[in-house]
Design a protein around this motif. Structure first.
Motif, mmCIF file in Angstrom:
data_model
loop_
_atom_site.group_PDB
_atom_site.id
_atom_site.type_symbol
_atom_site.label_atom_id
_atom_site.label_comp_id
_atom_site.label_asym_id
_atom_site.label_seq_id
_atom_site.Cartn_x
_atom_site.Cartn_y
_atom_site.Cartn_z
ATOM 1 N N GLY A 1 7.666 1.645 -9.989
ATOM 2 C CA GLY A 1 6.824 2.518 -9.191
ATOM 3 C C GLY A 1 6.375 1.747 -7.978
ATOM 4 N N TYR A 2 6.256 2.440 -6.833
ATOM 5 C CA TYR A 2 5.817 1.712 -5.636
ATOM 6 C C TYR A 2 5.105 2.625 -4.654
ATOM 7 C CZ TYR A 2 9.946 3.495 -3.036
ATOM 8 O OH TYR A 2 10.890 4.289 -2.426
ATOM 9 N N LEU A 3 4.282 2.017 -3.825
ATOM 10 C CA LEU A 3 3.605 2.676 -2.713
ATOM 11 C C LEU A 3 4.325 2.276 -1.445
ATOM 12 C CD1 LEU A 3 -0.080 1.755 -3.710
ATOM 13 C CD2 LEU A 3 1.225 3.774 -4.397
ATOM 14 N N ALA A 4 4.354 3.168 -0.452
ATOM 15 C CA ALA A 4 5.086 2.856 0.781
ATOM 16 C C ALA A 4 4.446 3.542 1.972
ATOM 17 C CB ALA A 4 6.547 3.278 0.661
ATOM 18 N N GLU A 5 4.492 2.850 3.091
ATOM 19 C CA GLU A 5 4.071 3.409 4.372
ATOM 20 C C GLU A 5 5.000 2.878 5.449
ATOM 21 O OE1 GLU A 5 -0.006 3.698 5.570
ATOM 22 O OE2 GLU A 5 -0.742 3.236 3.559
ATOM 23 N N GLY A 6 5.104 3.639 6.552
ATOM 24 C CA GLY A 6 5.891 3.159 7.681
ATOM 25 C C GLY A 6 7.226 3.851 7.799
ATOM 26 N N PRO A 7 7.927 3.630 8.914
ATOM 27 C CA PRO A 7 9.199 4.303 9.185
ATOM 28 C C PRO A 7 10.287 3.876 8.202
ATOM 29 C CG PRO A 7 8.788 2.569 10.798
ATOM 30 C CD PRO A 7 7.532 2.716 10.003
ATOM 31 N N TYR B 1 6.968 -1.769 10.456
ATOM 32 C CA TYR B 1 7.611 -2.145 9.207
ATOM 33 C C TYR B 1 7.641 -0.985 8.215
ATOM 34 C CZ TYR B 1 7.454 -7.084 10.505
ATOM 35 O OH TYR B 1 7.644 -8.278 11.134
ATOM 36 N N ARG B 2 8.639 -0.994 7.356
ATOM 37 C CA ARG B 2 8.631 -0.142 6.168
ATOM 38 C C ARG B 2 7.942 -0.960 5.082
ATOM 39 N NH1 ARG B 2 13.733 1.628 2.319
ATOM 40 N NH2 ARG B 2 12.609 3.182 1.073
ATOM 41 N N ALA B 3 6.665 -0.724 4.893
ATOM 42 C CA ALA B 3 5.847 -1.533 3.995
ATOM 43 C C ALA B 3 5.892 -0.947 2.591
ATOM 44 C CB ALA B 3 4.407 -1.580 4.502
ATOM 45 N N VAL B 4 6.335 -1.745 1.633
ATOM 46 C CA VAL B 4 6.530 -1.298 0.256
ATOM 47 C C VAL B 4 5.776 -2.226 -0.684
ATOM 48 C CG1 VAL B 4 8.215 -0.963 -1.592
ATOM 49 C CG2 VAL B 4 8.788 -0.281 0.750
ATOM 50 N N ALA B 5 4.973 -1.633 -1.565
ATOM 51 C CA ALA B 5 4.202 -2.404 -2.547
ATOM 52 C C ALA B 5 4.564 -1.907 -3.944
ATOM 53 C CB ALA B 5 2.709 -2.265 -2.295
ATOM 54 N N PRO B 6 5.429 -2.613 -4.657
ATOM 55 C CA PRO B 6 5.784 -2.197 -6.016
ATOM 56 C C PRO B 6 4.744 -2.656 -7.034
ATOM 57 C CG PRO B 6 7.003 -4.158 -5.441
ATOM 58 C CD PRO B 6 6.200 -3.787 -4.216
ATOM 59 N N PHE B 7 4.695 -1.967 -8.149
ATOM 60 C CA PHE B 7 3.959 -2.446 -9.308
ATOM 61 C C PHE B 7 4.886 -3.421 -10.032
ATOM 62 C CE2 PHE B 7 2.034 1.471 -8.089
ATOM 63 C CZ PHE B 7 0.695 1.367 -8.421
ATOM 64 N N MET B 8 4.395 -4.604 -10.314
ATOM 65 C CA MET B 8 5.234 -5.658 -10.901
ATOM 66 C C MET B 8 5.730 -5.258 -12.291
ATOM 67 S SD MET B 8 5.290 -8.203 -8.609
ATOM 68 C CE MET B 8 5.354 -9.854 -9.306
ATOM 69 N N ARG B 9 6.778 -5.922 -12.761
ATOM 70 C CA ARG B 9 7.385 -5.562 -14.041
ATOM 71 C C ARG B 9 6.350 -5.569 -15.161
ATOM 72 N NH1 ARG B 9 11.903 -8.835 -16.436
ATOM 73 N NH2 ARG B 9 12.977 -8.195 -14.527
ATOM 74 N N GLY B 10 6.333 -4.485 -15.931
ATOM 75 C CA GLY B 10 5.398 -4.354 -17.039
ATOM 76 C C GLY B 10 4.082 -3.711 -16.680
ATOM 77 N N TYR B 11 3.756 -3.626 -15.392
ATOM 78 C CA TYR B 11 2.530 -2.969 -14.936
ATOM 79 C C TYR B 11 2.841 -1.491 -14.706
ATOM 80 C CZ TYR B 11 0.141 -7.434 -13.868
ATOM 81 O OH TYR B 11 -0.464 -8.663 -13.942
ATOM 82 N N ALA B 12 2.249 -0.606 -15.506
ATOM 83 C CA ALA B 12 2.494 0.833 -15.334
ATOM 84 C C ALA B 12 2.139 1.249 -13.903
ATOM 85 C CB ALA B 12 1.662 1.624 -16.333
ATOM 86 N N HIS C 1 -5.169 -2.165 2.479
ATOM 87 C CA HIS C 1 -5.586 -2.485 3.848
ATOM 88 C C HIS C 1 -4.412 -2.977 4.698
ATOM 89 C CE1 HIS C 1 -9.698 -1.928 2.626
ATOM 90 N NE2 HIS C 1 -9.640 -2.921 1.762
ATOM 91 N N LEU C 2 -3.469 -3.667 4.068
ATOM 92 C CA LEU C 2 -2.364 -4.257 4.817
ATOM 93 C C LEU C 2 -1.230 -3.272 5.080
ATOM 94 C CD1 LEU C 2 -1.078 -6.756 6.110
ATOM 95 C CD2 LEU C 2 -0.193 -7.389 3.845
ATOM 96 N N LEU C 3 -0.924 -2.402 4.137
ATOM 97 C CA LEU C 3 0.215 -1.489 4.300
ATOM 98 C C LEU C 3 0.146 -0.690 5.599
ATOM 99 C CD1 LEU C 3 0.863 -0.093 0.690
ATOM 100 C CD2 LEU C 3 2.002 -1.979 1.853
ATOM 101 N N PRO C 4 -0.981 -0.053 5.913
ATOM 102 C CA PRO C 4 -1.007 0.722 7.172
ATOM 103 C C PRO C 4 -0.869 -0.146 8.413
ATOM 104 C CG PRO C 4 -3.173 0.712 6.119
ATOM 105 C CD PRO C 4 -2.213 0.149 5.138
ATOM 106 N N GLU C 5 -1.345 -1.388 8.369
ATOM 107 C CA GLU C 5 -1.196 -2.286 9.512
ATOM 108 C C GLU C 5 0.270 -2.682 9.700
ATOM 109 O OE1 GLU C 5 -3.555 -3.202 11.664
ATOM 110 O OE2 GLU C 5 -4.974 -1.905 10.616
ATOM 111 N N LEU C 6 0.939 -2.948 8.594
ATOM 112 C CA LEU C 6 2.366 -3.253 8.672
ATOM 113 C C LEU C 6 3.141 -2.045 9.188
ATOM 114 C CD1 LEU C 6 2.783 -5.155 5.281
ATOM 115 C CD2 LEU C 6 3.080 -6.156 7.552
ATOM 116 N N ALA C 7 2.771 -0.857 8.702
ATOM 117 C CA ALA C 7 3.447 0.361 9.146
ATOM 118 C C ALA C 7 3.253 0.577 10.640
ATOM 119 C CB ALA C 7 2.924 1.556 8.355
ATOM 120 N N ALA C 8 2.030 0.332 11.120
ATOM 121 C CA ALA C 8 1.749 0.509 12.550
ATOM 122 C C ALA C 8 2.546 -0.471 13.395
ATOM 123 C CB ALA C 8 0.252 0.332 12.806
ATOM 124 N N ALA C 9 2.896 -1.612 12.813
ATOM 125 C CA ALA C 9 3.706 -2.607 13.532
ATOM 126 C C ALA C 9 5.198 -2.312 13.430
ATOM 127 C CB ALA C 9 3.415 -4.000 12.985
#
Length: 292
Positions: free
Chosen positions: A12-18, A49-60, A39-47
């Protein structure tokens, strides 16, 4: 929330940006979740980036690995597999906090050509930690690691325990929202056992899964040979970190010996272990300045 299959797991992951922007993969630590990068994802997206934050293995909602692999070699392999699955190019960047930092060092050692630059937070290369780990003050801070080696670990890892760690590690920070997200990730006994599994694999090599032997060998040498061929790393550490003291982390110069040429270290005043949440403006500026 999005999902993608990589390295045999459904992440599972969260994502922002083009969608066509350079990949910026952000890896969280313990006890935390992908929401830590809010806080960081939208800043990366504004720059751009395709900013992607996955949940690490085993973390629902990411799946629990059937083979029980939680060694750093597997974590690094996850990052590189996510790069592949997400269509990342050689302009991709990697950002990791705590266990996410351990995964970052491993991924860079395993497949450095996938990444242009990297940022790690709150966990320097392991040789730096090892040099000061056995001091009384650091052993006191690290009590939880030894609790997690016992049969009581799964019972101990409850909401009150998580709240206590956040309170000790980032004094003065209101972690209520973050703790809620953590407990969602620890939704089942299997998730709790997975999170504990990271620490058991850290101290007990017999828990390493043979399928990751080559990946683990590369991760174990992350601070040694051929650093010149790896992308540079910006290392950030909170001066008031209650988990890993700034002295144990090597201060402003200690990590550099074990990082690739061109790397840099910045200490963040008035911040603890979760510095990207406590001082988001300052940390985001460091990260974006480094990447751009």
């Amino acid at each position: 929330m999005h999902t993608i299959t990589a390295n045999g797991l459904e992440f599972g992951y969260l994502a922002e940006g083009p969608p066509d922007g350079p990949l910026a993969l952000c890896l969280h630590g313990f006890p935390d979740s992908a929401h830590t990068w809010r806080h960081l994802l939208p800043e990366l997206a504004a720059a751009g980036y395709r900013a992607v934050a996955p949940f690490m293995r085993g973390y629902a909602p990411t799946s629990v690995p059937e083979d029980g692999a939680y060694q750093t070699g597997a974590l690094g392999a996850d990052a590189n597999a996510l790069h592949e699955a997400l269509g990342g190019g050689p302009d991709a960047v990697l950002i990791g906090h705590d266990w996410g930092a351990a995964a970052t060092y491993a991924a860079l050692a395993q497949q450095p050509d996938r990444w242009r630059r990297a940022v790690t937070l709150a966990l320097p290369p392991i040789p730096v930690v090892a040099a000061g780990f056995l001091s009384y003050e650091q052993l006191r801070r690290s009590f939880y690691i030894f609790v997690f080696q016992t049969p009581l670990a799964e019972m101990a890892l409850n909401r009150a325990f998580v709240e206590g760690l956040w309170r000790d590690w980032s004094p003065g920070y209101d972690a209520a929202e973050d703790v809620r997200h953590v407990m969602d990730c620890l939704a089942t006994p299997a998730n709790i056992a997975a999170v504990v599994g990271y620490y058991r694999a850290m101290l007990d090599p017999s828990r390493h899964v043979p399928a990751y032997e080559a990946a683990q060998a590369a991760a174990d040498k992350a601070d040694k040979a051929d650093k010149a061929g790896r992308p540079p790393v910006l290392y950030l550490h909170g001066v008031d970190d209650g988990c890993l003291s700034v002295e144990t982390a090597g201060g402003a110069t200690g990590p550099l010996e074990h990082l690739p040429p061109g790397s840099r270290v910045e200490l963040v005043e008035g911040a603890g272990h979760f510095l990207h949440l406590e001082r988001p403006g300052e940390v985001n500026a460091h990260v974006l300045g480094w990447l751009t």
